[in-house]
Design an enzyme around this catalytic site. Structure first.
Site, PDB file in Angstrom:
ATOM      1  N   THR A  61     -12.598  -6.214 -12.979  1.00 37.88           N
ATOM      2  CA  THR A  61     -11.365  -5.342 -12.417  1.00 37.88           C
ATOM      3  C   THR A  61     -11.187  -5.400 -10.909  1.00 37.88           C
ATOM      4  O   THR A  61     -11.987  -5.490 -10.227  1.00 37.88           O
ATOM      5  CB  THR A  61     -10.899  -4.050 -13.356  1.00 37.88           C
ATOM      6  OG1 THR A  61     -11.575  -3.587 -12.636  1.00 37.88           O
ATOM      7  CG2 THR A  61     -11.527  -3.594 -14.389  1.00 37.88           C
ATOM      8  N   LEU A  63     -10.236  -3.473  -8.115  1.00 49.05           N
ATOM      9  CA  LEU A  63     -11.121  -2.951  -7.706  1.00 49.05           C
ATOM     10  C   LEU A  63     -12.241  -2.525  -7.675  1.00 49.05           C
ATOM     11  O   LEU A  63     -12.891  -2.423  -6.482  1.00 49.05           O
ATOM     12  CB  LEU A  63      -9.925  -1.049  -7.369  1.00 49.05           C
ATOM     13  CG  LEU A  63     -10.869  -0.100  -6.604  1.00 49.05           C
ATOM     14  CD1 LEU A  63     -10.926  -0.647  -4.957  1.00 49.05           C
ATOM     15  CD2 LEU A  63     -10.425   1.235  -6.661  1.00 49.05           C
ATOM     16  N   CYS A  64     -12.616  -2.335  -8.978  1.00 52.19           N
ATOM     17  CA  CYS A  64     -14.082  -2.382  -9.226  1.00 52.19           C
ATOM     18  C   CYS A  64     -15.034  -3.845  -8.523  1.00 52.19           C
ATOM     19  O   CYS A  64     -16.497  -3.285  -7.725  1.00 52.19           O
ATOM     20  CB  CYS A  64     -14.340  -2.348 -10.600  1.00 52.19           C
ATOM     21  SG  CYS A  64     -13.360  -0.894 -11.176  1.00 52.19           S
ATOM     22  N   THR A  65     -14.344  -4.396  -9.009  1.00 53.54           N
ATOM     23  CA  THR A  65     -15.619  -6.058  -8.195  1.00 53.54           C
ATOM     24  C   THR A  65     -14.936  -6.013  -7.151  1.00 53.54           C
ATOM     25  O   THR A  65     -16.021  -6.079  -6.223  1.00 53.54           O
ATOM     26  CB  THR A  65     -14.505  -7.523  -8.790  1.00 53.54           C
ATOM     27  OG1 THR A  65     -14.014  -6.934 -10.360  1.00 53.54           O
ATOM     28  CG2 THR A  65     -14.793  -8.283  -8.807  1.00 53.54           C
TER      29      THR A  65
END
Length: 174
Positions: A61, A63-65
């Protein structure tokens, strides 16, 4: 609430807090010796260790990545210099997705990926996140915690960013 995922429904459970012992839950990890998934129990895996554990709502996803996980990869050495035995990341994804995410993030040797495929750990912590309306199911909230022999000594939970759960925030708490 995080615009990245749209509308989110609050979950009606109590959350783990500083001073609490983490619950005993089975998660999935990658066994590099056998090159296959394996089961690990949180109590057995974290017992006797100083652990930085962070959670992302989902591998790959935005922001996570792009930001959250990379903050820990970038600071892994500095975090471990603070006498941290293990940096681990959990997400409500299966271990095959997290293995691919680990490869994409170049985080092998820095971060241990722990799959919480059915959100059992997120629910046991009281940190589950209802993203059903966005088509993503039940996930785990974005958080970071520091554990000392299973006891939470720091907990940073974020609702729309990653200020309290970033590698930088955790390093400052160590």
């Amino acid at each position: 609430i995080n615009a990245e995922y749209g509308d989110q429904k609050p979950m009606a459970t109590g959350s783990i807090k500083v001073g609490d012992t983490i619950p005993s839950v089975d998660l999935a990890a990658w066994d590099y010796t056998e090159d296959k998934p394996t089961k690990v129990n949180t109590t057995e895996f974290f017992k006797g260790k100083k652990v930085v554990l962070f959670s992302i709502p989902g591998a790959f996803t935005p922001l996570c990545t792009a930001t959250h996980c990379p903050s820990f990869v970038k600071l892994a050495q500095k975090i471990k210099e603070k006498k941290v035995d293990l940096i681990a990341m959990t997400a409500v994804n299966d271990i095959f997705v997290l293995k691919a995410f680990e490869d994409f993030q170049h985080s092998k040797g820095h971060i241990t990926m722990l799959g919480d495929g059915s959100a059992a750990f997120a629910k046991a912590l009281g940190l589950e996140l209802d993203l059903v309306g966005a088509g993503l199911g039940i996930r785990g909230k974005r958080y970071a915690m520091i554990l000392d022999n299973l006891v939470v000594t720091y907990l940073g939970v974020d609702e729309g960013n990653y200020e309290k759960s970033s590698g930088e925030a955790v390093l400052a708490e160590l």
